[in-house]
Motif scaffolding. Sequence first.
Motif, short mmCIF file in Angstrom:
data_model
loop_
_atom_site.label_atom_id
_atom_site.label_comp_id
_atom_site.label_asym_id
_atom_site.label_seq_id
_atom_site.Cartn_x
_atom_site.Cartn_y
_atom_site.Cartn_z
N THR A 93 0.84 -1.20 0.00
CA THR A 93 0.00 0.00 0.00
C THR A 93 0.87 1.25 0.00
O THR A 93 0.56 2.22 -0.69
CB THR A 93 -0.99 -0.02 1.18
OG1 THR A 93 -1.92 -1.10 0.94
CG2 THR A 93 -1.75 1.28 1.32
N VAL A 96 2.05 1.68 -3.61
CA VAL A 96 0.99 2.21 -4.46
C VAL A 96 0.78 3.68 -4.16
O VAL A 96 0.67 4.52 -5.06
CB VAL A 96 -0.32 1.41 -4.29
CG1 VAL A 96 -1.44 2.02 -5.12
CG2 VAL A 96 -0.11 -0.05 -4.67
N ALA A 97 0.75 4.02 -2.88
CA ALA A 97 0.56 5.41 -2.46
C ALA A 97 1.67 6.30 -2.99
O ALA A 97 1.43 7.46 -3.35
CB ALA A 97 0.48 5.49 -0.94
N VAL A 100 0.64 7.46 -6.29
CA VAL A 100 -0.50 8.38 -6.22
C VAL A 100 -0.01 9.79 -5.97
O VAL A 100 -0.50 10.75 -6.55
CB VAL A 100 -1.52 7.92 -5.15
CG1 VAL A 100 -2.59 8.98 -4.91
CG2 VAL A 100 -2.15 6.60 -5.57
N LEU A 104 -2.20 11.63 -0.25
CA LEU A 104 -2.79 10.34 -0.56
C LEU A 104 -4.30 10.41 -0.58
O LEU A 104 -4.94 10.35 0.46
CB LEU A 104 -2.33 9.30 0.46
CG LEU A 104 -0.82 9.26 0.70
CD1 LEU A 104 -0.47 8.30 1.80
CD2 LEU A 104 -0.10 8.93 -0.58
N LEU A 106 -7.57 8.85 -0.81
CA LEU A 106 -8.05 7.50 -0.56
C LEU A 106 -8.86 6.96 -1.73
O LEU A 106 -8.76 5.78 -2.08
CB LEU A 106 -8.87 7.49 0.73
CG LEU A 106 -9.10 6.17 1.41
CD1 LEU A 106 -7.80 5.43 1.67
CD2 LEU A 106 -9.85 6.37 2.71
N LEU A 109 -6.38 5.77 -4.33
CA LEU A 109 -5.68 4.59 -3.83
C LEU A 109 -6.57 3.35 -3.91
O LEU A 109 -6.12 2.29 -4.35
CB LEU A 109 -5.22 4.84 -2.39
CG LEU A 109 -4.23 3.89 -1.78
CD1 LEU A 109 -2.97 3.78 -2.62
CD2 LEU A 109 -3.87 4.35 -0.37
N GLU A 110 -7.82 3.51 -3.53
CA GLU A 110 -8.76 2.39 -3.57
C GLU A 110 -8.96 1.86 -4.99
O GLU A 110 -9.01 0.65 -5.22
CB GLU A 110 -10.11 2.82 -2.98
CG GLU A 110 -11.16 1.73 -3.03
CD GLU A 110 -12.51 2.22 -2.56
OE1 GLU A 110 -13.32 1.36 -2.19
OE2 GLU A 110 -12.76 3.44 -2.58
N HIS A 113 -5.21 0.42 -6.58
CA HIS A 113 -4.43 -0.61 -5.88
C HIS A 113 -4.56 -1.93 -6.64
O HIS A 113 -5.66 -2.42 -6.85
CB HIS A 113 -4.93 -0.76 -4.45
CG HIS A 113 -3.93 -1.37 -3.53
ND1 HIS A 113 -3.44 -2.65 -3.70
CD2 HIS A 113 -3.33 -0.89 -2.41
CE1 HIS A 113 -2.59 -2.93 -2.74
NE2 HIS A 113 -2.50 -1.87 -1.94
N LEU A 122 -7.67 -0.57 3.55
CA LEU A 122 -6.74 0.50 3.16
C LEU A 122 -6.62 1.53 4.28
O LEU A 122 -5.51 1.98 4.60
CB LEU A 122 -7.23 1.20 1.89
CG LEU A 122 -6.92 0.54 0.57
CD1 LEU A 122 -7.55 1.32 -0.57
CD2 LEU A 122 -5.43 0.40 0.37
N GLN A 154 8.26 9.00 0.55
CA GLN A 154 7.58 8.70 -0.71
C GLN A 154 8.58 8.18 -1.74
O GLN A 154 8.34 7.18 -2.42
CB GLN A 154 6.86 9.93 -1.25
CG GLN A 154 6.16 9.67 -2.57
CD GLN A 154 5.57 10.92 -3.19
OE1 GLN A 154 5.68 12.01 -2.65
NE2 GLN A 154 4.94 10.75 -4.33
N VAL A 173 -3.40 5.31 -12.40
CA VAL A 173 -3.71 6.63 -11.82
C VAL A 173 -4.21 7.57 -12.91
O VAL A 173 -5.22 8.26 -12.73
CB VAL A 173 -2.47 7.22 -11.09
CG1 VAL A 173 -2.71 8.67 -10.70
CG2 VAL A 173 -2.13 6.39 -9.87
#
Length: 186
Positions: A93, A96-97, A100, A104, A106, A109-110, A113, A122, A154, A173
Amino acid sequence: QELSPDDVRELVTLRLGGEVPPEILSVIQERAGGNPLFAEEYAETLCETGRLQAVGDRWVLAGSVSDALKLPDTLQGVVLARLERLEESIKRTAQVASVVGEDLRLSVLEHVHPEQVPLEELVNQLRELARRGLVVEEQAGPPPAYRFRHSVVQEMAYRTLLHAERRAMHGAVVGWYERLSGLEED
């Protein structure tokens, strides 16, 4: 501006919630070179690896000072080591973040992912990253909002991705934002 040794001591004491043995504080001060982020990350790493253990309102050295010196000696190395110790799903996670962005969202991200992690999970993973000081909760929600604590965190999470993974995640993304803007145009 570099922190003085007294400032580093105060910062580490506040961050860990207790006094640190002088010999370890010297190691942190020497390694950090006055860099507050490095001082905090190094102190956190000492705790996470069990080299420092809490006893009441202070910390005690578990092992030798030479054990404490076996940690990476760069900020990037310390952050990378902290990321590598995460449970695999939480590390994923964070990766992936990192694609993004620093803030972040959400909802992004949801949807991007690769493991299709449910929203509640998450949120729990981001809370764990926040508990470990890698991300910061900006807004309690709903929905909660998070950001990376520092661009170095990051960047290091991003560097752990394979090139093909980066491309796929960037594509996801971009696709999400394209779908979002298409919905707004209707």
